[in-house]
Write a protein that holds these residues in place. Structure first.
Motif, short mmCIF file in Angstrom:
data_model
loop_
_atom_site.label_atom_id
_atom_site.label_comp_id
_atom_site.label_asym_id
_atom_site.label_seq_id
_atom_site.Cartn_x
_atom_site.Cartn_y
_atom_site.Cartn_z
N LEU A 1 0.93 -1.12 0.27
CA LEU A 1 -0.33 0.31 -0.10
C LEU A 1 0.37 1.24 -0.46
CD1 LEU A 1 -3.11 -1.03 2.49
CD2 LEU A 1 -3.38 -0.44 0.53
N ALA A 2 1.44 1.53 0.98
CA ALA A 2 2.48 2.28 0.92
C ALA A 2 3.59 2.74 -0.47
CB ALA A 2 3.49 2.13 2.04
N LYS A 3 4.13 1.35 -1.15
CA LYS A 3 5.00 1.57 -2.23
C LYS A 3 3.97 2.17 -3.62
CE LYS A 3 6.22 -2.44 -2.44
NZ LYS A 3 6.95 -3.85 -3.11
N GLU A 4 2.73 1.59 -3.24
CA GLU A 4 1.19 2.70 -4.57
C GLU A 4 1.21 3.87 -4.12
OE1 GLU A 4 -2.17 -0.06 -4.17
OE2 GLU A 4 -1.31 -1.61 -5.30
N ARG A 5 1.33 4.18 -2.70
CA ARG A 5 1.05 5.93 -2.46
C ARG A 5 1.87 6.79 -2.94
NH1 ARG A 5 -2.71 9.09 -3.29
NH2 ARG A 5 -2.67 11.12 -1.35
N VAL A 6 3.66 5.91 -2.70
CA VAL A 6 4.64 6.01 -3.41
C VAL A 6 4.61 6.42 -4.88
CG1 VAL A 6 7.60 5.63 -3.24
CG2 VAL A 6 5.94 6.16 -1.49
N ALA A 7 4.55 5.95 -5.53
CA ALA A 7 4.02 5.97 -6.75
C ALA A 7 2.94 6.59 -6.83
CB ALA A 7 3.94 4.80 -7.33
N GLU A 8 1.77 6.79 -6.00
CA GLU A 8 1.01 8.61 -6.94
C GLU A 8 1.66 9.63 -5.95
OE1 GLU A 8 -2.39 6.95 -5.23
OE2 GLU A 8 -2.98 5.13 -6.30
N LEU A 9 2.19 9.67 -5.04
CA LEU A 9 2.93 10.61 -4.12
C LEU A 9 4.48 11.17 -4.59
CD1 LEU A 9 0.61 10.67 -1.33
CD2 LEU A 9 0.34 11.99 -3.21
N LYS A 10 5.19 11.33 -5.48
CA LYS A 10 5.93 11.81 -5.96
C LYS A 10 6.48 12.76 -5.35
CE LYS A 10 5.18 9.12 -9.73
NZ LYS A 10 6.65 8.46 -9.82
N ASP A 11 5.86 14.10 -4.55
CA ASP A 11 6.52 14.84 -3.65
C ASP A 11 7.29 13.84 -2.47
OD1 ASP A 11 6.41 16.68 -5.83
OD2 ASP A 11 4.31 16.90 -4.80
N LEU A 12 6.18 13.56 -1.59
CA LEU A 12 6.47 12.74 -0.17
C LEU A 12 6.68 11.07 -0.42
CD1 LEU A 12 3.08 13.33 1.28
CD2 LEU A 12 5.28 14.93 1.20
N PRO A 13 7.88 10.76 -1.30
CA PRO A 13 8.23 10.24 -1.25
C PRO A 13 9.48 9.51 0.34
CG PRO A 13 9.77 11.34 -2.87
CD PRO A 13 8.90 11.45 -2.89
#
Length: 325
Positions: free
Chosen positions: A72-84
């Motif tokens: 889930l976190a990896k998917e969100r990171v992929a969506e939110l480029k600014d908060l990796p």
């Protein structure tokens, strides 16, 4: 006791709240503590296979929870480029936490497995020691039996060696007698062959001597014939040389006589030619002198005086005047 498969119900996270979970540490800690409480609420029972399987299942579900939340976190990171960076830090924190929790949950089972392995190793070691002791005892008994057998075999070998030695000595004596007989026969045979060979050599020597005598007589006859032939050939060469010398001398005398006759003929012809030349010259001069005399007489000079003038001019007594003959 709570069933192991219920653990996954505590890890359901709405996709919309993933960012809040991983950006708000208290929220993440709350979820992780719930998972921890749920996992540790299961009392480990190591006495039965079902209890041990239940512990392993809980630990496996904790690992699945880690994979689920991490995905889930990896998917969100992929969506939110600014908060990796922040999310990745939370992911590492989460992974470490759940790995530690997994090890903590599984620790009783791990310790039990290690204890069982130790007990099994001790059991095998005891069995191996007992087997080794039994083998040592058996080997000792076998060694005693083999020692007695070896003593018996050694005595048999000694007796066998004595008999073999006696047999060898008897065989050596027999072979020596046989060898002596063979050598005597061989010497007799060699002497017979030597005598026969000497007879053959004497006969061959006599034949060679006779052949050499006949050859010497033939060489003497050949030499005598060759000497007679060479003498006759020398005499013939001398006779032919004398004939040739006589013939050469005759031909030389003939060539000399012919050359002398030719020389004399050449001298005669030369003298005759010279005489004819002188007579012709004399006649030529006389004709010129007569013509000159006639011309001088035409001038009224007497013949005797005219002849004296011509004679003086011909002898060169008158300067600057010559007669062109």
């Amino acid at each position: 006791m709570m069933a192991a498969e219920d653990i996954k119900d505590l890890v359901v996270i709405e996709k919309a709240s993933v960012q809040e979970v991983f950006l708000h540490r208290p929220t993440l800690d709350g979820i992780l503590e719930q998972i921890r409480a749920k996992a540790l609420s299961i009392v480990p029972d190591l006495s039965t296979a079902t209890g041990r399987k239940n512990i392993a299942s809980v630990a496996y579900n904790v690992a699945k929870a880690k994979t689920y939340m991490d995905d889930l976190a990896k998917e969100r990171v992929a969506e939110l480029k600014d908060l990796p960076k922040q999310i990745d830090e939370s992911r590492r924190y989460m992974r470490d936490f759940l790995d530690s929790l997994k090890d903590e949950v599984r620790q009783p089972l791990t310790e039990w497995e290690e204890e069982q392995a130790r007990l099994e190793a001790e059991r095998k070691a005891a069995e191996e020691a007992a087997a080794l002791a039994a083998k040592i005892e058996a080997d000792h008994e076998l060694a005693l039996l083999m020692d007695r057998e070896w003593e018996r075999e050694r005595e048999e070998q000694r007796q066998t060696a004595i008999r073999a030695q006696q047999e060898r000595e008897a065989e050596i004596a027999r072979q020596a007698a046989e060898q002596a007989r063979i050598e005597a026969e061989q010497r007799a045979e060699a002497e017979r062959k030597a005598a026969a060979q000497r007879e053959i050599d004497a006969r061959l020597a006599a034949e060679r001597a006779e052949q050499e005598r006949l050859a010497a007589e033939q060489r003497a006859r050949d030499a005598e014939a060759r000497a007679i032939r060479e003498k006759e050939e020398a005499e013939e060469r001398a006779r032919q040389a004398a004939i040739k010398a006589e013939e050469d001398a005759r031909l030389a005398a003939e060539r000399a006589a012919a050359a002398e006759r030719q020389r004399q003929e050449n001298e005669r012809l030369a003298a005759e030619a010279e005489q004819r030349r002188r007579e012709a010259d004399k006649e030529h001069r006389a004709a010129i002198n007569r013509e000159a005399l006639a011309d001088i007489q035409k001038l009224g000079i007497p013949e005797d005086l005219a002849k004296g003038i011509i004679a003086a001019i011909a002898r060169g007594l008158v300067r600057h005047i010559t007669i062109n003959y």
